[in-house]
Design a protein around this motif. Structure first.
Motif, PDB file in Angstrom:
ATOM      1  N   LYS A   1       0.703  -1.425   0.052  1.00 51.34           N
ATOM      2  CA  LYS A   1       0.095  -0.063  -0.224  1.00 51.34           C
ATOM      3  C   LYS A   1       0.919   1.178  -0.230  1.00 51.34           C
ATOM      4  O   LYS A   1       0.515   2.319  -0.816  1.00 51.34           O
ATOM      5  CB  LYS A   1      -0.813   0.015   1.228  1.00 51.34           C
ATOM      6  N   THR A   2       1.889   1.341   0.829  1.00 53.78           N
ATOM      7  CA  THR A   2       2.778   2.714   1.091  1.00 53.78           C
ATOM      8  C   THR A   2       3.537   2.871  -0.139  1.00 53.78           C
ATOM      9  O   THR A   2       3.628   3.770  -0.706  1.00 53.78           O
ATOM     10  CB  THR A   2       3.838   2.474   2.017  1.00 53.78           C
ATOM     11  N   LEU A   3       4.150   1.608  -0.879  1.00 54.39           N
ATOM     12  CA  LEU A   3       4.724   1.799  -2.005  1.00 54.39           C
ATOM     13  C   LEU A   3       3.945   2.075  -3.221  1.00 54.39           C
ATOM     14  O   LEU A   3       4.460   2.298  -4.433  1.00 54.39           O
ATOM     15  CB  LEU A   3       5.787   0.702  -2.313  1.00 54.39           C
ATOM     16  N   LYS A   4       2.578   1.690  -3.035  1.00 51.76           N
ATOM     17  CA  LYS A   4       1.912   1.782  -4.312  1.00 51.76           C
ATOM     18  C   LYS A   4       2.239   0.584  -5.282  1.00 51.76           C
ATOM     19  O   LYS A   4       2.382   0.985  -6.501  1.00 51.76           O
ATOM     20  CB  LYS A   4       1.556   3.155  -4.942  1.00 51.76           C
ATOM     21  N   GLU A   5       3.060  -0.503  -5.082  1.00 53.30           N
ATOM     22  CA  GLU A   5       3.324  -1.397  -5.859  1.00 53.30           C
ATOM     23  C   GLU A   5       2.617  -2.660  -5.595  1.00 53.30           C
ATOM     24  O   GLU A   5       2.776  -3.530  -4.582  1.00 53.30           O
ATOM     25  CB  GLU A   5       4.700  -2.012  -5.697  1.00 53.30           C
ATOM     26  N   PRO A   6       1.429  -2.921  -6.056  1.00 53.33           N
ATOM     27  CA  PRO A   6       0.607  -4.137  -5.815  1.00 53.33           C
ATOM     28  C   PRO A   6       1.100  -5.244  -5.815  1.00 53.33           C
ATOM     29  O   PRO A   6       0.671  -6.013  -4.811  1.00 53.33           O
ATOM     30  CB  PRO A   6      -0.429  -4.029  -6.884  1.00 53.33           C
ATOM     31  N   ASN A   7       2.195  -5.716  -6.572  1.00 52.84           N
ATOM     32  CA  ASN A   7       2.772  -6.821  -6.694  1.00 52.84           C
ATOM     33  C   ASN A   7       3.609  -7.215  -5.576  1.00 52.84           C
ATOM     34  O   ASN A   7       4.200  -8.455  -5.301  1.00 52.84           O
ATOM     35  CB  ASN A   7       3.554  -7.087  -7.897  1.00 52.84           C
ATOM     36  N   THR A   8       4.141  -6.130  -4.712  1.00 56.98           N
ATOM     37  CA  THR A   8       5.056  -6.326  -3.580  1.00 56.98           C
ATOM     38  C   THR A   8       4.357  -7.512  -2.557  1.00 56.98           C
ATOM     39  O   THR A   8       5.383  -8.392  -2.076  1.00 56.98           O
ATOM     40  CB  THR A   8       5.279  -5.058  -2.977  1.00 56.98           C
ATOM     41  N   LEU A   9       3.217  -7.409  -2.325  1.00 59.34           N
ATOM     42  CA  LEU A   9       2.478  -8.396  -1.464  1.00 59.34           C
ATOM     43  C   LEU A   9       2.757  -9.960  -1.942  1.00 59.34           C
ATOM     44  O   LEU A   9       3.169 -10.694  -1.259  1.00 59.34           O
ATOM     45  CB  LEU A   9       1.149  -7.952  -1.256  1.00 59.34           C
TER      46      LEU A   9
ATOM     47  N   VAL B   1       4.613   4.720  10.180  1.00 59.38           N
ATOM     48  CA  VAL B   1       4.515   4.480   8.693  1.00 59.38           C
ATOM     49  C   VAL B   1       3.494   3.643   8.354  1.00 59.38           C
ATOM     50  O   VAL B   1       2.595   4.086   7.234  1.00 59.38           O
ATOM     51  CB  VAL B   1       5.921   3.784   8.117  1.00 59.38           C
ATOM     52  N   ALA B   2       3.071   2.623   9.276  1.00 56.24           N
ATOM     53  CA  ALA B   2       1.898   2.057   8.807  1.00 56.24           C
ATOM     54  C   ALA B   2       0.555   2.625   9.204  1.00 56.24           C
ATOM     55  O   ALA B   2      -0.399   2.512   8.688  1.00 56.24           O
ATOM     56  CB  ALA B   2       1.995   0.530   9.863  1.00 56.24           C
ATOM     57  N   THR B   3       0.877   3.634  10.220  1.00 58.02           N
ATOM     58  CA  THR B   3      -0.446   4.554  10.674  1.00 58.02           C
ATOM     59  C   THR B   3      -0.904   5.304   9.434  1.00 58.02           C
ATOM     60  O   THR B   3      -2.078   5.458   8.955  1.00 58.02           O
ATOM     61  CB  THR B   3       0.090   5.293  11.863  1.00 58.02           C
ATOM     62  N   VAL B   4       0.356   5.785   8.877  1.00 56.22           N
ATOM     63  CA  VAL B   4      -0.043   6.747   7.582  1.00 56.22           C
ATOM     64  C   VAL B   4      -0.626   5.959   6.533  1.00 56.22           C
ATOM     65  O   VAL B   4      -1.437   6.481   5.875  1.00 56.22           O
ATOM     66  CB  VAL B   4       1.470   7.590   7.287  1.00 56.22           C
ATOM     67  N   CYS B   5       0.087   4.863   6.374  1.00 55.67           N
ATOM     68  CA  CYS B   5      -0.414   3.903   5.249  1.00 55.67           C
ATOM     69  C   CYS B   5      -1.962   3.781   5.361  1.00 55.67           C
ATOM     70  O   CYS B   5      -2.673   3.714   4.465  1.00 55.67           O
ATOM     71  CB  CYS B   5       0.481   2.806   5.445  1.00 55.67           C
TER      72      CYS B   5
ATOM     73  N   GLN C   1       2.654  11.170   1.636  1.00 58.22           N
ATOM     74  CA  GLN C   1       2.422   9.968   1.175  1.00 58.22           C
ATOM     75  C   GLN C   1       3.843   9.690   0.467  1.00 58.22           C
ATOM     76  O   GLN C   1       4.199   8.447   0.415  1.00 58.22           O
ATOM     77  CB  GLN C   1       1.219   9.831  -0.085  1.00 58.22           C
ATOM     78  N   GLU C   2       4.392  10.660  -0.184  1.00 57.44           N
ATOM     79  CA  GLU C   2       5.506  10.429  -0.692  1.00 57.44           C
ATOM     80  C   GLU C   2       6.668  10.183   0.330  1.00 57.44           C
ATOM     81  O   GLU C   2       7.585   9.433   0.144  1.00 57.44           O
ATOM     82  CB  GLU C   2       5.816  11.747  -1.642  1.00 57.44           C
ATOM     83  N   THR C   3       6.632  10.962   1.266  1.00 56.87           N
ATOM     84  CA  THR C   3       7.485  10.829   2.501  1.00 56.87           C
ATOM     85  C   THR C   3       7.470   9.272   3.121  1.00 56.87           C
ATOM     86  O   THR C   3       8.478   8.629   3.087  1.00 56.87           O
ATOM     87  CB  THR C   3       7.169  11.886   3.609  1.00 56.87           C
ATOM     88  N   ASN C   4       6.484   9.058   3.182  1.00 52.26           N
ATOM     89  CA  ASN C   4       5.955   7.686   3.600  1.00 52.26           C
ATOM     90  C   ASN C   4       6.651   6.497   2.675  1.00 52.26           C
ATOM     91  O   ASN C   4       7.498   5.567   3.180  1.00 52.26           O
ATOM     92  CB  ASN C   4       4.623   7.095   3.802  1.00 52.26           C
TER      93      ASN C   4
END
Lengths: 209, 209
Positions: free
Chosen positions: A177-185, B110-114, B125-128
């Motif tokens: 979610k954070t990376l916005k990389e769906p495939n990472t999971l 980081v997870a909280t922000v996510c 979001q970029e910082t995270n």
DNA sequence: TCCCCTCCTGTACCGGCGGTACAGTTTTCA
DNA sequence: TGAAAACTGTACCGCCGGTACAGGAGGGGA
């Protein structure tokens, strides 16, 4: 009776999507009723308060979660006899299912509740705790079957190894979610699969050259 | 200048603890000013709005996080020459540090922000995202050094393996918090350590009997 | 000594939101 | 057809995020 259930489900659907994107504190009842096209009174007819909504949301999420795992690992069990190969296949199927999600994994409600704990009552916290313990039992059961056949290459605690599955899933969701990389999971699940494989599978071949 | 920084730090301290327990949406500015003993005007003198507070909070958290990893893995590097043994020692030290936390890990911002993403601006979001990418680079760097010496027993992608460290940490925190078992997180780190050890260390001994 | 800048306090106000209360209306199904 | 289920409408409360702005304490440099 039928109509009521339908409306209730629609509220829960809208609420789940909103909560996974903005957390419980960030999701307002007003926006939920706006999106579902219901009135405020209608909402409170179905749920006494936000806590009641959270309870219903979490229970539904956990049940659905369990059903998915039942199906995936049940299928793997049907296809392969050997407990290790069956578990490895299950992880493969899970990884495929996750990488097929069009917008990536929407997030885990258990984690959301975990990071909002202080504003919920004991019942919700217990429900959440039990959900994680159920994962531990589920994966622990499969791992014990494996261990009955394959001695692990390194000494490991079954429960801790079972928790590792949950950890990688929860952490993988956060990363994805954070990376916005769906495939990472999906990749993380396969990484875990490599770990399990290495831990239990007898040394297959000598390193070349 | 000195006095202002001190107040600012106090606000951030209180805010961090609150946010990790209740999320951003669940933390009110009023409770923060009540606990720090400052007035509302005083608060808004330091932070333009909640978003600004979140930004400061997240940046401070990430910096502190980086500093801790620098110290732990730097110490491991000083104590042991071999990159693999050094990394394994680092994980051990990290696990010990985590199990020494009196009330368990308070949670990861980081997870909280996510899980609150939709209500923050792009900058946060970029910082995270960059924080997670920094973890990937950090652990990736160490793993590449290891791979230059030890061929992995199974083919693995370095970045994915580096992400596994972050996954297990983030997931371990969620598990630990949800289960209210402070030690679960430390155990998960040791589990990951077992994985890395198995992946790179040449077969040490034959299984007995 | 005076003044300016930093670091606040006090007061008043706005609109959104969670929640309550309750009366009335439509829909559903037995 | 009638009762129960599933709502709508309206009015209201207090908390919260945020704005606006005036003013004051305290220290440091000219």
């Amino acid at each position: 009776m039928r109509k009521g259930e339908e409306t209730r489900t629609r509220i829960l659907d809208v609420a789940e999507a909103a909560v996974l994107q903005k957390g419980f504190g960030g999701t307002s009842i007003e926006e939920l009723i706006a999106e579902t096209g219901i009135t405020k009174s209608g909402f409170f007819y179905h749920f006494r308060d936000k806590n009641e909504l959270a309870k219903a949301l979490l229970n539904r999420y956990i049940e659905n979660d369990e059903r998915i795992y039942d199906e995936i690992f049940g299928r793997a069990r049907d296809l392969v006899d050997d407990p290790l190969q069956s578990f490895l296949l299950g992880l493969k199927l899970l990884s495929e299912l996750l990488s097929d999600l069009p917008n990536g994994h929407p997030g885990c409600l258990v984690a959301t509740v975990c990071y909002y704990e202080r504003l919920f009552d004991r019942e919700i916290q217990e429900t959440n705790r039990n959900a994680v313990l159920a994962w531990r039992r589920r994966f622990g059961r499969m791992l014990r079957e494996i261990m009955a056949v394959y001695p692990p290459r390194e000494p490991v605690d079954v429960d801790q190894l079972a928790d590792m599955v949950s950890s990688v899933l929860e952490g993988g969701i956060v990363l994805s979610k954070t990376l916005k990389e769906p495939n990472t999971l999906a990749e993380q699940v396969l990484m875990l699969r490599t770990f399990v494989k290495m831990l239990f599978l007898p040394v297959a071949e000598m390193p070349r050259a």
